[in-house]
Design a protein around this motif. Structure first.
Motif, PDB file in Angstrom:
ATOM      1  N   VAL A  83      84.925  41.747   7.213  1.00  0.00           N
ATOM      2  CA  VAL A  83      84.272  43.052   7.306  1.00  0.00           C
ATOM      3  C   VAL A  83      85.298  44.188   7.325  1.00  0.00           C
ATOM      4  CG1 VAL A  83      82.880  44.551   8.788  1.00  0.00           C
ATOM      5  CG2 VAL A  83      82.186  42.189   8.399  1.00  0.00           C
ATOM      6  N   CYS A 102      87.026  44.652   3.946  1.00  0.00           N
ATOM      7  CA  CYS A 102      86.098  45.222   2.957  1.00  0.00           C
ATOM      8  C   CYS A 102      85.806  46.686   3.262  1.00  0.00           C
ATOM      9  CB  CYS A 102      84.801  44.413   2.933  1.00  0.00           C
ATOM     10  SG  CYS A 102      84.977  42.771   2.196  1.00  0.00           S
ATOM     11  N   VAL A 103      85.657  47.029   4.534  1.00  0.00           N
ATOM     12  CA  VAL A 103      85.395  48.434   4.905  1.00  0.00           C
ATOM     13  C   VAL A 103      86.617  49.293   4.583  1.00  0.00           C
ATOM     14  CG1 VAL A 103      85.009  49.990   6.855  1.00  0.00           C
ATOM     15  CG2 VAL A 103      83.644  47.911   6.636  1.00  0.00           C
ATOM     16  N   VAL A 136      80.021  42.625   0.228  1.00  0.00           N
ATOM     17  CA  VAL A 136      80.242  43.429   1.437  1.00  0.00           C
ATOM     18  C   VAL A 136      80.855  44.778   1.079  1.00  0.00           C
ATOM     19  CG1 VAL A 136      81.457  43.560   3.638  1.00  0.00           C
ATOM     20  CG2 VAL A 136      80.450  41.398   2.912  1.00  0.00           C
ATOM     21  N   THR A 137      81.821  44.775   0.173  1.00  0.00           N
ATOM     22  CA  THR A 137      82.463  46.036  -0.229  1.00  0.00           C
ATOM     23  C   THR A 137      81.473  46.959  -0.918  1.00  0.00           C
ATOM     24  OG1 THR A 137      84.590  44.879  -0.505  1.00  0.00           O
ATOM     25  CG2 THR A 137      84.365  47.046  -1.540  1.00  0.00           C
ATOM     26  N   ALA A 188      79.388  48.505   1.682  1.00  0.00           N
ATOM     27  CA  ALA A 188      80.204  49.314   2.591  1.00  0.00           C
ATOM     28  C   ALA A 188      80.541  50.667   1.991  1.00  0.00           C
ATOM     29  CB  ALA A 188      81.493  48.562   2.948  1.00  0.00           C
ATOM     30  N   SER A 248      78.945  52.062   8.148  1.00  0.00           N
ATOM     31  CA  SER A 248      79.258  51.044   7.147  1.00  0.00           C
ATOM     32  C   SER A 248      79.697  49.739   7.805  1.00  0.00           C
ATOM     33  CB  SER A 248      80.368  51.562   6.223  1.00  0.00           C
ATOM     34  OG  SER A 248      80.731  50.584   5.283  1.00  0.00           O
ATOM     35  N   SER A 304      77.830  46.256   7.422  1.00  0.00           N
ATOM     36  CA  SER A 304      78.578  45.191   6.761  1.00  0.00           C
ATOM     37  C   SER A 304      78.595  43.906   7.574  1.00  0.00           C
ATOM     38  CB  SER A 304      80.012  45.650   6.492  1.00  0.00           C
ATOM     39  OG  SER A 304      80.030  46.753   5.603  1.00  0.00           O
TER      40      SER A 304
END
Length: 213
Positions: free
Chosen positions: A23, A26-27, A85-86, A89, A142, A146
């Motif tokens: 997470v 990706c964030v 996830v990206t 996000a 986000s 996520s």
């Protein structure tokens, strides 16, 4: 329940670490993408409605459907999880970044240009610091969102705590079905709370007192 956790504490700790790592990475990637896109949008304001429309459509798309569409392209595993996830996000961060940049006083930007500051330096020294509180609020939203998307990514054998939830659902009525589901769910909630606390701390360290006031 405690016996279940005790017997699997090593694997639970590793899966919790993987979930948080997935997470947060990706964030971070989504933040970079969103800030760059928002900075470009501020140069071409006609693109703002397009960006808002894309964000709205993206957020309404079911994550499981997106993951299903990605399987033929990126297969099972971490790659598909990272893309999914990206993707989700980016959406709230992009919206907040556009709003944050739009709220920067135009007089300050004109003064910066008058002092000979380049566009890149204006972005990093003026726009980004002043818009950062709004952007960080988007990052917090986000991150929480996520956490759930990363759990669903376990459907494609993505890393993290989601596999416990899917195992619990797949073995409904089994000896440890409830334990798996509960541990997976509450594990993700705890990780989300810890991540939000760290982001609040980041805000205190990176947002000037004048802006916070």
């Amino acid at each position: 329940m405690w016996e279940f956790i005790s017997e699997r504490r090593a694997s639970l700790a590793f899966d919790a670490y993987q979930h948080a790592s997935l997470v947060l990475q990706c964030v971070l990637l989504a933040t970079i993408i969103a800030v760059v896109v928002a900075a470009l949008i501020t140069r071409a304001r006609q693109l703002e409605p397009v960006a808002n429309a894309v964000s709205a459509i993206g957020l309404t798309m079911p994550s499981l459907a997106l993951i299903g569409l990605l399987i033929p392209l990126s297969g099972l595993g971490t790659t598909t999880a990272v893309i999914a996830v990206t993707f989700y996000a980016v959406m709230p961060i992009l919206r907040n970044a556009v709003v944050g940049f739009a709220q920067v006083d135009a007089t300050l930007l004109e003064s910066a240009r008058g002092m000979g500051m380049s566009e890149l330096r204006t972005l990093t020294r003026i726009r980004l610091p002043l818009a950062w509180p709004v952007i960080l609020a988007g990052v917090r939203i986000s991150t929480q969102m996520s956490m759930g998307v990363a759990a669903i990514a376990a459907y494609v054998i993505g890393p993290g705590m989601g596999k416990y939830i899917f195992t619990g659902l797949a073995t409904d009525g089994g000896a440890n079905s409830v334990n798996n589901a509960v541990v997976g769910t509450f594990g993700i909630v705890l990780i989300a709370l810890l991540a939000d606390g760290l982001l609040l701390l980041l805000g205190r360290l990176t947002i000037s007192k004048g802006i916070r006031a």
